[in-house]
Design a protein around this motif. Structure first.
Motif, PDB file in Angstrom:
ATOM      1  N   LYS A 247      45.530  57.842  45.609  1.00  0.00           N
ATOM      2  CA  LYS A 247      44.949  58.747  44.622  1.00  0.00           C
ATOM      3  C   LYS A 247      44.230  57.956  43.530  1.00  0.00           C
ATOM      4  CE  LYS A 247      47.419  61.937  46.736  1.00  0.00           C
ATOM      5  NZ  LYS A 247      46.807  62.859  47.701  1.00  0.00           N
ATOM      6  N   PRO A 248      42.988  58.324  43.210  1.00  0.00           N
ATOM      7  CA  PRO A 248      42.297  57.641  42.102  1.00  0.00           C
ATOM      8  C   PRO A 248      42.920  58.022  40.768  1.00  0.00           C
ATOM      9  CG  PRO A 248      40.988  59.487  42.889  1.00  0.00           C
ATOM     10  CD  PRO A 248      42.150  59.367  43.834  1.00  0.00           C
ATOM     11  N   GLN A 249      43.098  57.040  39.926  1.00  0.00           N
ATOM     12  CA  GLN A 249      43.689  57.267  38.608  1.00  0.00           C
ATOM     13  C   GLN A 249      42.747  56.745  37.534  1.00  0.00           C
ATOM     14  OE1 GLN A 249      47.786  55.881  38.337  1.00  0.00           O
ATOM     15  NE2 GLN A 249      48.081  56.106  40.549  1.00  0.00           N
ATOM     16  N   LYS A 250      42.766  57.388  36.374  1.00  0.00           N
ATOM     17  CA  LYS A 250      41.932  56.957  35.261  1.00  0.00           C
ATOM     18  C   LYS A 250      42.601  55.767  34.589  1.00  0.00           C
ATOM     19  CE  LYS A 250      39.847  61.491  34.331  1.00  0.00           C
ATOM     20  NZ  LYS A 250      39.626  62.573  33.318  1.00  0.00           N
ATOM     21  N   GLN A 251      42.154  54.588  34.953  1.00  0.00           N
ATOM     22  CA  GLN A 251      42.744  53.366  34.426  1.00  0.00           C
ATOM     23  C   GLN A 251      41.783  52.202  34.623  1.00  0.00           C
ATOM     24  OE1 GLN A 251      46.140  52.057  36.729  1.00  0.00           O
ATOM     25  NE2 GLN A 251      45.299  52.789  38.649  1.00  0.00           N
ATOM     26  N   ALA A 252      41.936  51.193  33.787  1.00  0.00           N
ATOM     27  CA  ALA A 252      41.141  49.977  33.955  1.00  0.00           C
ATOM     28  C   ALA A 252      41.626  49.249  35.203  1.00  0.00           C
ATOM     29  CB  ALA A 252      41.283  49.083  32.726  1.00  0.00           C
ATOM     30  N   PHE A 253      40.707  48.629  35.918  1.00  0.00           N
ATOM     31  CA  PHE A 253      41.114  47.962  37.160  1.00  0.00           C
ATOM     32  C   PHE A 253      40.788  46.478  37.174  1.00  0.00           C
ATOM     33  CE2 PHE A 253      36.817  49.602  37.866  1.00  0.00           C
ATOM     34  CZ  PHE A 253      36.153  48.493  38.361  1.00  0.00           C
ATOM     35  N   PHE A 254      40.057  45.993  36.185  1.00  0.00           N
ATOM     36  CA  PHE A 254      39.663  44.588  36.219  1.00  0.00           C
ATOM     37  C   PHE A 254      40.505  43.768  35.255  1.00  0.00           C
ATOM     38  CE2 PHE A 254      37.365  40.886  34.750  1.00  0.00           C
ATOM     39  CZ  PHE A 254      36.949  40.312  35.943  1.00  0.00           C
ATOM     40  N   ASP A 255      41.065  42.681  35.727  1.00  0.00           N
ATOM     41  CA  ASP A 255      41.597  41.623  34.875  1.00  0.00           C
ATOM     42  C   ASP A 255      41.582  40.326  35.662  1.00  0.00           C
ATOM     43  OD1 ASP A 255      44.226  40.955  36.090  1.00  0.00           O
ATOM     44  OD2 ASP A 255      44.792  42.972  35.479  1.00  0.00           O
ATOM     45  N   ARG A 256      41.681  39.234  34.979  1.00  0.00           N
ATOM     46  CA  ARG A 256      41.498  37.925  35.602  1.00  0.00           C
ATOM     47  C   ARG A 256      42.564  37.618  36.640  1.00  0.00           C
ATOM     48  NH1 ARG A 256      39.831  34.040  30.430  1.00  0.00           N
ATOM     49  NH2 ARG A 256      37.875  35.131  29.916  1.00  0.00           N
ATOM     50  N   ASP A 257      43.808  38.004  36.354  1.00  0.00           N
ATOM     51  CA  ASP A 257      44.871  37.665  37.296  1.00  0.00           C
ATOM     52  C   ASP A 257      44.692  38.399  38.614  1.00  0.00           C
ATOM     53  OD1 ASP A 257      47.177  36.362  38.090  1.00  0.00           O
ATOM     54  OD2 ASP A 257      48.476  38.007  37.454  1.00  0.00           O
ATOM     55  N   ARG A 258      44.316  39.680  38.547  1.00  0.00           N
ATOM     56  CA  ARG A 258      44.092  40.451  39.771  1.00  0.00           C
ATOM     57  C   ARG A 258      42.898  39.884  40.540  1.00  0.00           C
ATOM     58  NH1 ARG A 258      43.721  44.881  37.520  1.00  0.00           N
ATOM     59  NH2 ARG A 258      45.914  45.441  37.696  1.00  0.00           N
ATOM     60  N   ARG A 260      41.770  36.827  40.359  1.00  0.00           N
ATOM     61  CA  ARG A 260      42.138  35.506  40.879  1.00  0.00           C
ATOM     62  C   ARG A 260      42.924  35.634  42.172  1.00  0.00           C
ATOM     63  NH1 ARG A 260      46.565  32.795  41.300  1.00  0.00           N
ATOM     64  NH2 ARG A 260      47.721  34.373  40.139  1.00  0.00           N
ATOM     65  N   ARG A 261      43.865  36.575  42.219  1.00  0.00           N
ATOM     66  CA  ARG A 261      44.676  36.725  43.420  1.00  0.00           C
ATOM     67  C   ARG A 261      43.849  37.255  44.590  1.00  0.00           C
ATOM     68  NH1 ARG A 261      50.158  36.481  44.063  1.00  0.00           N
ATOM     69  NH2 ARG A 261      50.409  36.349  41.808  1.00  0.00           N
ATOM     70  N   LEU A 262      42.966  38.188  44.297  1.00  0.00           N
ATOM     71  CA  LEU A 262      42.111  38.722  45.350  1.00  0.00           C
ATOM     72  C   LEU A 262      41.203  37.630  45.908  1.00  0.00           C
ATOM     73  CD1 LEU A 262      41.151  41.169  46.975  1.00  0.00           C
ATOM     74  CD2 LEU A 262      39.536  41.677  45.142  1.00  0.00           C
ATOM     75  N   VAL A 263      40.639  36.826  45.018  1.00  0.00           N
ATOM     76  CA  VAL A 263      39.758  35.744  45.453  1.00  0.00           C
ATOM     77  C   VAL A 263      40.538  34.687  46.231  1.00  0.00           C
ATOM     78  CG1 VAL A 263      38.325  33.833  44.646  1.00  0.00           C
ATOM     79  CG2 VAL A 263      38.063  36.097  43.629  1.00  0.00           C
ATOM     80  N   ARG A 264      41.770  34.400  45.786  1.00  0.00           N
ATOM     81  CA  ARG A 264      42.582  33.383  46.466  1.00  0.00           C
ATOM     82  C   ARG A 264      42.873  33.783  47.913  1.00  0.00           C
ATOM     83  NH1 ARG A 264      47.782  32.592  47.556  1.00  0.00           N
ATOM     84  NH2 ARG A 264      48.521  34.365  46.347  1.00  0.00           N
ATOM     85  N   ILE A 265      43.040  35.076  48.147  1.00  0.00           N
ATOM     86  CA  ILE A 265      43.261  35.555  49.506  1.00  0.00           C
ATOM     87  C   ILE A 265      41.944  35.663  50.262  1.00  0.00           C
ATOM     88  CG2 ILE A 265      44.104  37.501  50.892  1.00  0.00           C
ATOM     89  CD1 ILE A 265      46.046  38.105  48.580  1.00  0.00           C
ATOM     90  N   ALA A 266      40.894  36.126  49.557  1.00  0.00           N
ATOM     91  CA  ALA A 266      39.621  36.421  50.212  1.00  0.00           C
ATOM     92  C   ALA A 266      38.860  35.173  50.636  1.00  0.00           C
ATOM     93  CB  ALA A 266      38.744  37.268  49.287  1.00  0.00           C
ATOM     94  N   VAL A 267      38.900  34.116  49.835  1.00  0.00           N
ATOM     95  CA  VAL A 267      38.091  32.927  50.145  1.00  0.00           C
ATOM     96  C   VAL A 267      38.485  32.282  51.476  1.00  0.00           C
ATOM     97  CG1 VAL A 267      37.539  30.575  49.422  1.00  0.00           C
ATOM     98  CG2 VAL A 267      37.391  32.447  47.777  1.00  0.00           C
ATOM     99  N   PRO A 268      39.780  31.996  51.717  1.00  0.00           N
ATOM    100  CA  PRO A 268      40.123  31.468  53.041  1.00  0.00           C
ATOM    101  C   PRO A 268      39.815  32.459  54.169  1.00  0.00           C
ATOM    102  CG  PRO A 268      41.902  31.059  51.484  1.00  0.00           C
ATOM    103  CD  PRO A 268      40.951  32.011  50.820  1.00  0.00           C
ATOM    104  N   ALA A 269      40.013  33.770  53.900  1.00  0.00           N
ATOM    105  CA  ALA A 269      39.669  34.774  54.911  1.00  0.00           C
ATOM    106  C   ALA A 269      38.176  34.748  55.199  1.00  0.00           C
ATOM    107  CB  ALA A 269      40.093  36.166  54.441  1.00  0.00           C
TER     108      ALA A 269
END
Length: 470
Positions: A247-258, A260-269
């Motif tokens: 369900k979409p929720q009204k909230q901020a979704f961007f921060d550096r830690d999130r 960073r973790r997404l990029v850490r998983i995505a780059v090797p993939a």
């Protein structure tokens, strides 16, 4: 220490909570383990991928009446299109892992933030690809030896697909997120609608009817693009109307830690996808040196065998979801048990289906092509790849478990090793020794032997169980 799968959420000066990511620990008290069914996860995914494979085969069948060169143009453009999607697929690899962890930790708000961040990144990547491909389409498809009008048509085919890439990227994100949360059915029935539209429009646009002019192979590209647009629009409507599990929720979704973790998983993939696509393109390039017939046979053969391969993909996605959710709930023991159980089932199914396809290679191939030279090449290729189907189940299932746990580095290393010492080295030697293309096809077997051995060793070591929090 907070319970496994639950972390405190510090508040920023602006009042926005920082990311609350599950960090499983054997010492922590786990939340209730998710109850997941293998076949409810893998079954719909397999059906969806089978439908997609049948769409690709239908497109080849529709275009085949225009000649072998037209089929080669479509195969070349499609291969490049899927290769440049590595950015999108690497992001969705991160989406799968992070949504599965959040769902296993009973944190749907975090899952929503991951979906929105992934969609935003894919939107930016799609726009960059749209600009780049306008300049690079022709030289990219030209590597397969296409020339003249066929080269122009293949390049235009690729450009048309890129026009619709925004829709493709969104449906890729939302489908990956839904499967990671445990809903594998919705992506199938929504995509099925798009598949029907694709086939109907492909025949209409390629050959024309009534006021619709015959467009040739470019018509198949518009048909695929419009089907992406329809599926993307349906997903977006369902999502915004709260009709999906997420369900979409009204909230901020961007921060550096999130991020960073997404990029850490995505780059090797992404690196793994790059190696995978480069290996296929390099392999196709070597095959193209043997002539249009050998190249066309390879393209058709891969699409035929994808009917078997998609079963492995279904188990891969299911295993990734089960591993991620169980680790998010603090149950690495259940994650490992699920992976081994899934491997036994997928191995048996893929071995049986691979045998069925291999035995009937000539009958199946003759449905798509009548050229006797192409058909002989096609039969040989089908037999070679049918042999490696059981080994593919190891790559798909254990690779899914590693990715679901957040370990995307190991699959990248395995992919590179298999490519370098299997496909690249052997195909180079075979071509240099002027051996037939049948030997080049056989290099696939060495590639998968190497990868299977590495997957078994790395999975048994167990370091993947703590990869997400590392």
């Amino acid at each position: 220490m907070p319970a496994a799968g639950v972390s405190s959420a510090p508040i920023t000066p602006g009042g926005v909570p920082l990311i609350a990511l599950p960090v499983p620990s054997m010492a922590a008290s786990p939340v209730s383990a998710p109850r997941l069914s293998l076949f409810r996860l893998a079954g719909p995914t397999i059906v969806g991928n089978l439908l997609l494979s049948l769409v690709h085969l239908a497109a080849i069948k529709i275009v085949a009446a225009l000649g072998a060169e037209a089929v080669a143009a479509v195969i070349a453009a499609d291969r490049i299109y899927m290769a440049i999607q590595l950015i999108i697929f690497s992001i969705t690899a991160g989406t799968t892992t992070m949504v599965a962890y959040a769902w296993g930790a009973q944190n749907p708000a975090e899952a929503d933030r991951v979906v929105k961040l992934s969609a935003a990144l894919c939107l930016g990547a799609s726009l960059l690809l749209w600009v780049a491909i306008q300049w690079l389409a022709t030289p990219m498809v030209a590597i397969f030896g296409l020339q003249g009008d066929i080269l122009t048509e293949a390049a235009n085919y690729l450009k048309v697909l890129i026009y619709f890439n925004v829709f493709f990227s969104f449906l890729a994100v939302i489908s990956a997120a839904l499967r990671a949360a445990g809903d594998a059915i919705t992506p199938v029935w929504v995509a099925a609608i798009g598949n029907v539209i694709n086939i109907v429009l492909a025949y209409l646009f390629v050959y024309g009817a009534g006021p619709v002019p015959a467009m040739g192979i470019i018509g198949a590209a518009y048909a695929a693009g419009l089907s992406y647009a329809v599926v993307g629009a349906i997903f977006y409507w369902l999502w915004m109307r709260n009709r999906l599990l997420l369900k979409p929720q009204k909230q901020a979704f961007f921060d550096r830690d999130r991020m960073r973790r997404l990029v850490r998983i995505a780059v090797p993939a992404g690196l793994e996808q790059s190696i995978f696509n480069f290996s296929i393109i390099a392999f196709m390039w070597v095959v193209s040196l043997y002539g249009t017939e050998a190249f066309t046979a390879y393209g058709i053969g891969v699409n035929i065998l994808s009917v078997s391969i998609v079963i492995g993909i279904g188990f891969s996605i299911a295993t990734a979801t089960m591993a991620g959710q169980n680790l998010g709930a603090g149950r690495p023991d259940l994650a490992e048990q699920a992976a081994w159980r899934n491997l036994k089932v997928s191995f048996g199914i893929m071995a049986g289906l691979g045998l069925l396809i291999g035995v009937n290679a000539r009958l199946i191939g003759s449905f798509f092509i009548s050229d006797p030279i192409v058909l002989d090449y096609l039969v040989a290729l089908v037999v070679m790849v049918a042999i490696v189907q059981p080994m593919m189940s190891i790559e798909f299932t254990l690779g899914g478990a590693l990715r679901g746990a957040g370990d995307t580095r190991s699959p990248a290393r395995i992919m590179f090793t298999g490519f370098a010492f299997g496909r690249l080295a052997l195909t180079g030697v075979f071509y240099w020794l002027e051996m037939s293309v049948y030997w080049v096809y056989a290099a696939l077997i060495a590639d998968y032997i190497i990868k299977c051995a590495m997957y078994l060793v790395i999975f048994r070591r167990g370091a993947w169980k703590s990869a997400y929090g590392g």
